[in-house]
Motif scaffolding. Structure first.
Motif, PDB file in Angstrom:
ATOM      1  N   SER A 262       0.833  -1.212   0.000  1.00  0.00           N
ATOM      2  CA  SER A 262       0.000   0.000   0.000  1.00  0.00           C
ATOM      3  C   SER A 262       0.863   1.255   0.000  1.00  0.00           C
ATOM      4  O   SER A 262       0.560   2.230  -0.697  1.00  0.00           O
ATOM      5  CB  SER A 262      -0.926   0.006   1.218  1.00  0.00           C
ATOM      6  N   ALA A 263       1.939   1.236   0.790  1.00  0.00           N
ATOM      7  CA  ALA A 263       2.858   2.376   0.818  1.00  0.00           C
ATOM      8  C   ALA A 263       3.465   2.614  -0.553  1.00  0.00           C
ATOM      9  O   ALA A 263       3.548   3.760  -1.038  1.00  0.00           O
ATOM     10  CB  ALA A 263       3.959   2.134   1.845  1.00  0.00           C
ATOM     11  N   MET A 264       3.873   1.547  -1.224  1.00  0.00           N
ATOM     12  CA  MET A 264       4.443   1.676  -2.567  1.00  0.00           C
ATOM     13  C   MET A 264       3.409   2.173  -3.572  1.00  0.00           C
ATOM     14  O   MET A 264       3.694   3.029  -4.411  1.00  0.00           O
ATOM     15  CB  MET A 264       4.985   0.327  -3.036  1.00  0.00           C
ATOM     16  N   LEU A 265       2.209   1.603  -3.498  1.00  0.00           N
ATOM     17  CA  LEU A 265       1.166   1.977  -4.450  1.00  0.00           C
ATOM     18  C   LEU A 265       0.812   3.453  -4.333  1.00  0.00           C
ATOM     19  O   LEU A 265       0.706   4.166  -5.340  1.00  0.00           O
ATOM     20  CB  LEU A 265      -0.087   1.116  -4.216  1.00  0.00           C
ATOM     21  N   LEU A 266       0.655   3.944  -3.103  1.00  0.00           N
ATOM     22  CA  LEU A 266       0.318   5.357  -2.921  1.00  0.00           C
ATOM     23  C   LEU A 266       1.467   6.262  -3.363  1.00  0.00           C
ATOM     24  O   LEU A 266       1.235   7.342  -3.907  1.00  0.00           O
ATOM     25  CB  LEU A 266      -0.063   5.632  -1.477  1.00  0.00           C
ATOM     26  N   ALA A 267       2.706   5.803  -3.143  1.00  0.00           N
ATOM     27  CA  ALA A 267       3.857   6.590  -3.599  1.00  0.00           C
ATOM     28  C   ALA A 267       3.937   6.634  -5.116  1.00  0.00           C
ATOM     29  O   ALA A 267       4.484   7.588  -5.691  1.00  0.00           O
ATOM     30  CB  ALA A 267       5.145   6.000  -3.020  1.00  0.00           C
ATOM     31  N   ALA A 268       3.412   5.606  -5.787  1.00  0.00           N
ATOM     32  CA  ALA A 268       3.500   5.518  -7.247  1.00  0.00           C
ATOM     33  C   ALA A 268       2.402   6.288  -7.969  1.00  0.00           C
ATOM     34  O   ALA A 268       2.420   6.364  -9.208  1.00  0.00           O
ATOM     35  CB  ALA A 268       3.445   4.048  -7.671  1.00  0.00           C
ATOM     36  N   LEU A 269       1.454   6.860  -7.243  1.00  0.00           N
ATOM     37  CA  LEU A 269       0.347   7.566  -7.880  1.00  0.00           C
ATOM     38  C   LEU A 269       0.819   8.885  -8.492  1.00  0.00           C
ATOM     39  O   LEU A 269       1.804   9.477  -8.042  1.00  0.00           O
ATOM     40  CB  LEU A 269      -0.763   7.820  -6.868  1.00  0.00           C
ATOM     41  N   PRO A 270       0.123   9.370  -9.522  1.00  0.00           N
ATOM     42  CA  PRO A 270       0.554  10.599 -10.215  1.00  0.00           C
ATOM     43  C   PRO A 270       0.391  11.839  -9.346  1.00  0.00           C
ATOM     44  O   PRO A 270      -0.231  11.801  -8.283  1.00  0.00           O
ATOM     45  CB  PRO A 270      -0.379  10.653 -11.430  1.00  0.00           C
ATOM     46  N   SER A 271       0.945  12.929  -9.820  1.00  0.00           N
ATOM     47  CA  SER A 271       0.872  14.204  -9.089  1.00  0.00           C
ATOM     48  C   SER A 271      -0.578  14.587  -8.830  1.00  0.00           C
ATOM     49  O   SER A 271      -1.440  14.470  -9.707  1.00  0.00           O
ATOM     50  CB  SER A 271       1.554  15.310  -9.893  1.00  0.00           C
ATOM     51  N   ALA A 272      -0.851  15.073  -7.629  1.00  0.00           N
ATOM     52  CA  ALA A 272      -2.211  15.451  -7.241  1.00  0.00           C
ATOM     53  C   ALA A 272      -2.636  16.738  -7.930  1.00  0.00           C
ATOM     54  O   ALA A 272      -1.816  17.618  -8.218  1.00  0.00           O
ATOM     55  CB  ALA A 272      -2.286  15.626  -5.728  1.00  0.00           C
ATOM     56  N   THR A 273      -3.935  16.856  -8.175  1.00  0.00           N
ATOM     57  CA  THR A 273      -4.457  18.098  -8.736  1.00  0.00           C
ATOM     58  C   THR A 273      -4.232  19.266  -7.780  1.00  0.00           C
ATOM     59  O   THR A 273      -4.230  20.430  -8.203  1.00  0.00           O
ATOM     60  CB  THR A 273      -5.959  17.959  -9.040  1.00  0.00           C
ATOM     61  N   ASN A 274      -4.022  18.974  -6.498  1.00  0.00           N
ATOM     62  CA  ASN A 274      -3.725  20.037  -5.535  1.00  0.00           C
ATOM     63  C   ASN A 274      -2.422  20.757  -5.846  1.00  0.00           C
ATOM     64  O   ASN A 274      -2.221  21.895  -5.417  1.00  0.00           O
ATOM     65  CB  ASN A 274      -3.656  19.463  -4.113  1.00  0.00           C
ATOM     66  N   VAL A 275      -1.513  20.096  -6.578  1.00  0.00           N
ATOM     67  CA  VAL A 275      -0.275  20.773  -6.981  1.00  0.00           C
ATOM     68  C   VAL A 275      -0.616  21.962  -7.868  1.00  0.00           C
ATOM     69  O   VAL A 275      -0.062  23.057  -7.718  1.00  0.00           O
ATOM     70  CB  VAL A 275       0.667  19.798  -7.714  1.00  0.00           C
ATOM     71  N   PHE A 276      -1.547  21.758  -8.792  1.00  0.00           N
ATOM     72  CA  PHE A 276      -1.999  22.859  -9.642  1.00  0.00           C
ATOM     73  C   PHE A 276      -2.703  23.929  -8.813  1.00  0.00           C
ATOM     74  O   PHE A 276      -2.498  25.129  -9.031  1.00  0.00           O
ATOM     75  CB  PHE A 276      -2.949  22.339 -10.728  1.00  0.00           C
ATOM     76  N   VAL A 277      -3.525  23.500  -7.852  1.00  0.00           N
ATOM     77  CA  VAL A 277      -4.249  24.461  -7.007  1.00  0.00           C
ATOM     78  C   VAL A 277      -3.268  25.330  -6.224  1.00  0.00           C
ATOM     79  O   VAL A 277      -3.435  26.557  -6.133  1.00  0.00           O
ATOM     80  CB  VAL A 277      -5.198  23.713  -6.049  1.00  0.00           C
ATOM     81  N   ILE A 278      -2.218  24.720  -5.676  1.00  0.00           N
ATOM     82  CA  ILE A 278      -1.209  25.466  -4.920  1.00  0.00           C
ATOM     83  C   ILE A 278      -0.466  26.425  -5.839  1.00  0.00           C
ATOM     84  O   ILE A 278      -0.225  27.593  -5.491  1.00  0.00           O
ATOM     85  CB  ILE A 278      -0.230  24.494  -4.236  1.00  0.00           C
ATOM     86  N   ALA A 279      -0.095  25.952  -7.042  1.00  0.00           N
ATOM     87  CA  ALA A 279       0.590  26.816  -8.008  1.00  0.00           C
ATOM     88  C   ALA A 279      -0.282  28.008  -8.385  1.00  0.00           C
ATOM     89  O   ALA A 279       0.196  29.152  -8.470  1.00  0.00           O
ATOM     90  CB  ALA A 279       0.956  26.013  -9.257  1.00  0.00           C
ATOM     91  N   GLN A 280      -1.572  27.753  -8.575  1.00  0.00           N
ATOM     92  CA  GLN A 280      -2.500  28.828  -8.927  1.00  0.00           C
ATOM     93  C   GLN A 280      -2.684  29.798  -7.765  1.00  0.00           C
ATOM     94  O   GLN A 280      -2.767  31.021  -7.960  1.00  0.00           O
ATOM     95  CB  GLN A 280      -3.840  28.213  -9.330  1.00  0.00           C
TER      96      GLN A 280
END
Length: 321
Positions: A262-280
């Motif tokens: 589970s730790a590996m799977l969650l680490a392997a997920l793509p960048s969160a949409t929150n990254v865009f929200v923070i950048a905006q």
């Protein structure tokens, strides 16, 4: 391999369905507002509460696991941040968004649904712990680093920054639901039958709605160009992050295979949409942050599928050491 494809194709198919639907109907991004509100404030909190309230209390206190997963996420952020500092010649704000793109995975929308499908309810506790502490890390890092980058005379004082960070952590609906779920588990509380049925309905809607909304969001933020940073961020997010999580979690403690996977799977997920929200929010690296979310999501179709194949067929040992 067919069983893995059967697992991931409906999952990524929901994202694709949202993407195609948004392109065909051409609704504005603002039309997604109420669905996002439902997902963030109602459906996913119901899912977290539903699962954690039934969890044995002793499973919620594995601090070695928390240290291993959170440290791996911070290590990836630091690695990408240093690369960003060199590439931008010292721009802390842009490097922070790059670091978040490399470390902040889509553990809210994608994590619970995919982990539960792959590993069953045994994945509930590790997923909840990773979610809570990784999000806490990001909620602290983003405003702190942006404050360090802000050299204007009217920047907020340190106490106000600390108060804002605490508010973001304690009032986030996912974290609130986790706290309430853990409290219910400790107290042995079970909701009345009618309330439990409502919670079951809401929890069942969480993953499909979240993935569909994610596809819509990707469609309505078109990719205008491929940033040069793709060469660093995509492999760091999709390959380096799960490898570091695997090594640290294996080294730091003796955990059940589902916890390590589970730790590996969650680490392997793509960048969160929150990254865009923070950048905006901070007006920094906005278009490239949007591109990173899209590109890592597309790339994760292959990398997550391969990772699940290695895990579900016992090719990847659950304990490296």
């Amino acid at each position: 391999m067919a069983s893995v494809f059967g697992l991931v194709l409906p999952f990524f198919g929901l994202i694709a369905l949202g993407f195609v639907t948004a392109r065909v109907t051409r609704q504005p991004l603002e039309a997604l507002g109420w669905m996002n509100t439902f997902i963030i404030y109602v459906a996913l909190p119901a899912l977290f509460f539903n699962l954690l309230a039934k969890t044995p209390v002793e499973e919620l206190t594995r601090w070695r696991f928390i240290v291993g997963t959170t440290l791996s996420t911070f290590a990836v952020f630091a690695l990408m941040f240093v690369i960003g500092i060199f590439r931008t010649r010292g721009r802390v704000d842009e490097s922070t968004v790059m670091g978040l793109a490399g470390a902040y995975g889509n553990i809210g929308y994608m994590g619970p649904g995919l982990a539960l499908l792959a590993f069953g309810e045994a994945a509930v506790v590790p997923v909840a712990l990773v979610f809570c502490f990784d999000n806490t890390l990001h909620f602290v890092i983003a405003p702190l680093m942006m404050a360090l980058a802000d050299d204007s005379p009217d920047r907020p004082p340190a106490w106000k920054l600390a108060l804002d960070v605490a508010r973001r952590i304690l009032l986030h609906p996912f974290i609130l639901a986790t706290i309430v779920g853990i409290t219910a588990a400790i107290a042995g509380f079970r909701p009345p039958a009618a309330a439990q049925t409502l919670l079951d309905y809401l929890a069942g809607a969480a993953a499909p709605c979240a993935l569909f909304a994610m596809g819509v969001t990707l469609a309505l933020r078109p990719l205008r160009r491929i940033p040069a940073e793709t060469a660093f961020i995509v492999p760091i997010k999709l390959i380096v992050h799960p490898v570091i999580a695997y090594v640290l979690v294996s080294y730091i403690g003796d955990f059940p295979p589902v916890w390590v996977y589970s730790a590996m799977l969650l680490a392997a997920l793509p960048s969160a949409t929150n990254v865009f929200v923070i950048a905006q929010q901070y007006g920094v690296w906005v278009e490239r942050a949007s591109a990173m979310v899209l590109l890592t999501t597309v790339g994760s179709v292959a990398t997550v599928t391969l990772l699940l194949y290695l895990m579900t067929n016992s090719i990847l040992p659950p304990d490296l050491f």
